[in-house]
Design a protein around this motif. Structure first.
Motif: not given
Lengths: 301, 338, 284
Positions: B122, B112-113, B117
């Motif tokens: 997610k 997610l970083t 993403e």
């Protein structure tokens, strides 16, 4: 076993001192009593680390695969099952007999360090039995079949009753029942390939499952791909499995892999007869399914 | 404090399962891992909340071993992607230990970083709630305390359970935690409970300075010795709560099929083999080194935390007794000759 | 080094390719083809690339591979020069114009075209390694005044294996203040040019290191010896740029395959100054 350890150490030390070997493959002690693992001694000073004890279950012949491309002369300590692994490697021309000095140890049966590690690890609420490992209770060949020197008294096979009893039970199932049985059995597989990696008979340089062009078996964790993996792997073991039981022992999800191997041992025995895989070494001999003849009655080759 | 009495545990799991897929640690036949509560068979399966842990980590709930990504239809020169399979259905991981929670938090960093993403991760994570189970008595191979995990206060948990004998103290930690708490509010009692005594760690591990020291140890001879017994199976990576590497492959039946991803392992020769046949990590030692450097050095450099959470699983299952704790020790003790 | 603030220009679903149409295929060598693609509606391309960036090319029923994407000034199509080396590329070489394939991207950092402004540029390539450099070379010629002298040194196994022959022999040599040197590994009847390996030819040509930047791409063995030669010729580690290749699956720094140390080549690379590479484990 202390006595055997001392003898093996002495033999290894002598071989190093006489300059007859470059490495000696055996077992060493880990930090805890049950943690016996494979070991490569590289000189006379290392020899003191060599140990043979009730947990020396690891099939050391597998370690030879890491040396198949080197020229080092190798001393190796083997139990009955390990020695059958050496025969397999010799038959498959993976290593030359004259590179090896084999110290045979008739095996009284081993405990399983992995079972002990699981008991010690505390993830399970039930303790596993501390007796001989399953594979050792099923052992038909505790005495080394090939060696240059034998250490310790001969042992008797521990296998009791009909070795193929469970295989026959499965054979009695209807095709649908049998399919369901294997589908359920393989559904738990996580495809870690530990059964392949620990197998001395799996000595292909590029495994079919790592082949990408073409890719024979998908990587999906699905019943199709899992079954494809196991059936192909085990078919390759027909006439090659030395029944050391390492695949089943190391499986993290307890798939009864030896059941498949025994089925194939039984079938190959019925179809071709002759000694079982790795039971005797005759230079130039090949296991049944490794031989191609132009006048073969079957045309599929 | 809120307490879920153990007598009401099954009722709570039933209720949570109405609207969520609830993953619970259990012994299921020969398998030990996180399985859905709906699959629990009384009399056969065993709930393992009061055991130290289970062999398969809960990462499957957010990163399934095999995950469909999108459909493919291919006819002649035409090709279509009709459907993608982001899956945000509500899931609860119930009773994860701090080490396993940290595994998922580390994967959050990955997926997610840093620019992108991952839409599949997610989606799953957005529907996922973590109910952690605080750990008061470390096991023989536990060393999470050395790997920046607080087993009593797992960071990232939405609810924290604390085993107080007859019941679990139920500590809400986030909005997601509030939401699942509301589902079983009638089963929770407000009362005092005595928390267990905190037992010391048996393993003594000192990770301080290891990542920094490893920076100059890529070519250190210790890797030859440490990797010698390794047979390069993928067991350690597959039971690991934080190993996340994956492969992307395709499955076609004639004109239709789908692309999926599947766990992969840096232990496998095929993993880094290039199309032309070259392989920067062709040797067993090189792959072994990659795994431990990734865990102990590279991930820390990139994300500020080690990728090992100290759960001890790999130590138990390794068929050749490779022990990450001893590797940390060996690095600590190693002499570096410049 | 890891770029935490990397701005995402990709779609909401970075792992899902966009379908494009192959509008032209050109044979570059016996085993290299250029594929030109554009959106299926005939207008434009799914993404714009900077010199040195890559795209994931997806022949959907078969697989995906990361391929350097050629920079164009007018980005009306994307060009991928693809060498036949494996399963996917074999299949790609079978397709014909009109085929729909998938692409996703752009990936990677690209060449530091701004930081190189005002410098003499030395491009050294072997085989298909010219494909990524060609983007930078084209960019330099498009912005000719921004760069000093341009030296291009290229080699391949044989004459037939030379990629982009029209540019090498006709277009580029006509550019101002530009020299192009071409060599092949072994002598052959219809070749009257230089014969020999790239590193030794480079030492012969000996482009001055004074204020210059060398950009290198080719097979690993060539890179290894070119770097040694450049060092001998006085190039510092911050004057040498290379672009790396590793096995990649996701292209977005997640799947773990293309790491070297804490770097993900697909995301943080593939372009590095030698100075940066020296800080990484020697797996490149």
């Amino acid at each position: 076993m202390k006595e055997i350890t001392n003898k093996v150490q002495a033999i290894a030390a002598k071989l190093f001192e006489e300059g007859k070997i470059d490495v000696f493959l055996a077992w060493e002690k880990g930090e805890l009593n049950f943690k016996t693992k494979s070991y490569v001694a590289r000189n006379a000073l290392d020899v003191k680390n060599i140990v043979f004890d009730e947990y020396s279950i690891y099939n050391v012949s597998n370690s030879l695969l890491k040396f198949r491309d080197s020229h080092e002369r190798i001393g190796i300590a083997v139990k009955g099952c390990d020695s059958r692994g050496i025969v397999r490697l010799l038959e498959d021309l993976q290593i030359k007999r004259d590179r090896l000095y084999i110290v045979g140890i008739p095996c009284p049966g081993m405990k399983d360090p992995l079972a002990a590690a699981r008991n010690h690890g505390g993830f399970s609420k039930k303790q596993e039995e501390d007796g001989l490992a399953k594979k050792c209770l099923d052992c038909i060949q505790p005495n080394p079949v090939i060696y240059d020197e034998l250490v310790g008294p001969e042992q008797s096979p521990r296998q009791q009753g009909d070795r193929f009893a469970r295989v026959k039970e499965i054979e009695q199932m209807s095709a649908d029942e049998r399919y369901k049985f294997w589908e359920d059995t393989f559904s738990t597989c996580i495809r870690c390939y530990a059964c392949r990696q620990v197998c001395v008979a799996c000595d292909c340089r590029t495994c079919i499952f790592d082949e990408m062009k073409p890719q024979w078996v998908g990587r999906e964790n699905s019943s199709t791909d899992n079954m494809m993996y196991h059936l192909v792997k085990h078919s390759h073991m027909a006439g090659r499995c030395i029944e050391c039981g390492e695949c089943e022992r190391v499986c993290p999800v307890n798939i009864p892999l030896m059941l498949l191997n025994r089925k194939l041992i039984k079938d190959v025995g019925t179809l071709f007869g002759g000694p079982e895989a790795g039971m005797q070494y005759v230079e130039g001999s090949k296991p049944p399914l490794s031989v191609y003849r132009e006048n073969d009655p079957d045309s599929f080759l | 404090m809120k307490v879920l009495s153990k007598a009401k545990l099954e009722a709570a799991l039933n209720k949570l399962s109405d609207r969520n897929e609830v993953f619970v640690p259990m012994q299921k036949g020969q398998q030990s891992g996180y399985f859905t509560w709906k699959s629990f068979e009384n009399g056969q399966d065993e709930l393992m909340l009061d055991a130290l842990n289970v062999y398969q980590s809960p990462k499957n709930a957010v990163l399934p071993q095999t995950e469909k990504m999108y459909s493919i239809k291919s006819q002649g020169v035409e090709v279509n992607i009709d459907q993608t399979y982001e899956d945000a259905h509500p899931t609860i991981i119930f009773g994860a230990r701090g080490c396993d929670v940290k595994g998922i938090i580390a994967m959050d960093d990955v997926f997610l970083t840093r620019g992108y993403e991952d839409s599949f991760y997610k989606a799953r994570r957005s529907g996922n709630t973590i109910i952690a189970n605080a750990c008061y008595e470390p096991g023989a191979n536990c060393f999470c305390n050395a790997m920046e995990v607080n087993s009593l206060e797992p960071v990232g948990a939405d609810v924290i359970l604390r085993d107080a004998g007859d019941g679990y103290v139920w500590e809400v930690k986030s909005d997601k935690g509030e939401a699942v708490t509301a589902l079983i509010a009638d089963l929770l009692e407000e009362k005092e409970a005595k928390l267990p005594e905190v037992k010391p760690f048996i393993q003594k591990v000192d990770y301080s300075g290891v990542a920094e020291k490893l920076k100059s140890m890529f070519d250190h001879p210790l890797w030859d010795k440490l990797s010698q017994p390794c047979i390069n199976c993928g067991m350690c990576t597959y039971v690991c709560p934080s190993c996340y590497c994956f492969d992307i492959q395709v499955k076609m039946w004639g004109e239709e099929g789908y692309r999926f991803r599947a766990w992969d392992s840096c232990m496998f020769e095929e993993y880094s083999r290039e199309a032309g046949g070259g392989n920067p990590r062709g040797a067993s030692k090189e792959r072994f080194r990659q795994r431990f450097l990734h865990k102990l050095e590279f991930f820390k450099e990139r994300y500020g935390t080690p990728l090992c959470t100290g759960c001890g699983r790999c130590i138990i299952v390794c068929p050749t007794d490779i022990n990450i704790v001893r590797i940390i020790d060996a690095v600590k003790e190693a002499e570096i000759n410049a | 080094m890891p770029d935490q603030d990397h701005k995402c220009t990709c779609s909401e679903q970075p792992l899902v390719p966009t379908i494009v149409e192959v509008i032209d295929i050109i044979d570059r060598t016996p085993d290299v083809k250029s594929f030109f693609v554009r959106n299926v509606d005939g207008n434009g391309v799914p993404f714009q690339v900077a010199p040195g960036q890559c795209g994931m090319v997806s022949h959907l029923p078969i697989g995906e591979a990361m391929i350097s994407c050629t920079w164009q000034e007018e980005q009306e199509y994307l060009e991928f020069a693809i060498k036949r080396v494996g399963l996917l590329t074999d299949e790609l070489h079978q397709i014909e114009v009109g085929q729909k394939i998938g692409v996703r991207g752009p990936y990677g950092n690209g060449f530091p075209v701004d930081a190189c402004k005002g410098r003499d540029m030395v491009f050294i390539a072997g085989g298909i390694g010219l494909a990524p450099l060609r983007s930078f070379i084209k960019y330099c010629f498009k912005n000719r005044a921004d760069y000093g002298k341009i030296t291009i040194l290229y080699g391949s196994r044989s004459k037939a294996d030379l990629c982009f022959k029209e540019e090498l022999f006709e277009l580029w040599p006509q550019e101002t203040n530009t020299e192009v040197f071409v060599t092949i590994d072994n002598a052959q009847a219809d070749w009257d040019g230089h014969v020999g390996f790239v590193p030794s030819y480079m030492e012969e040509v000996n482009p001055s290191s004074q204020g210059a930047i060398a950009v290198v791409c080719g097979p690993p063995i060539m890179i290894k010896f070119v770097l040694q030669s450049l060092e001998k010729m006085g190039y510092n580690d911050d004057q040498v740029i290379t672009t790396l290749e590793m096995r990649m699956k996701c292209g977005i720094g997640k799947c773990g395959r293309c790491n070297i140390g804490s770097e993900f080549i697909c995301l943080d690379g593939p372009v590095y100054y030698l100075k940066q590479l020296r800080d990484l484990p020697p797996e490149w």
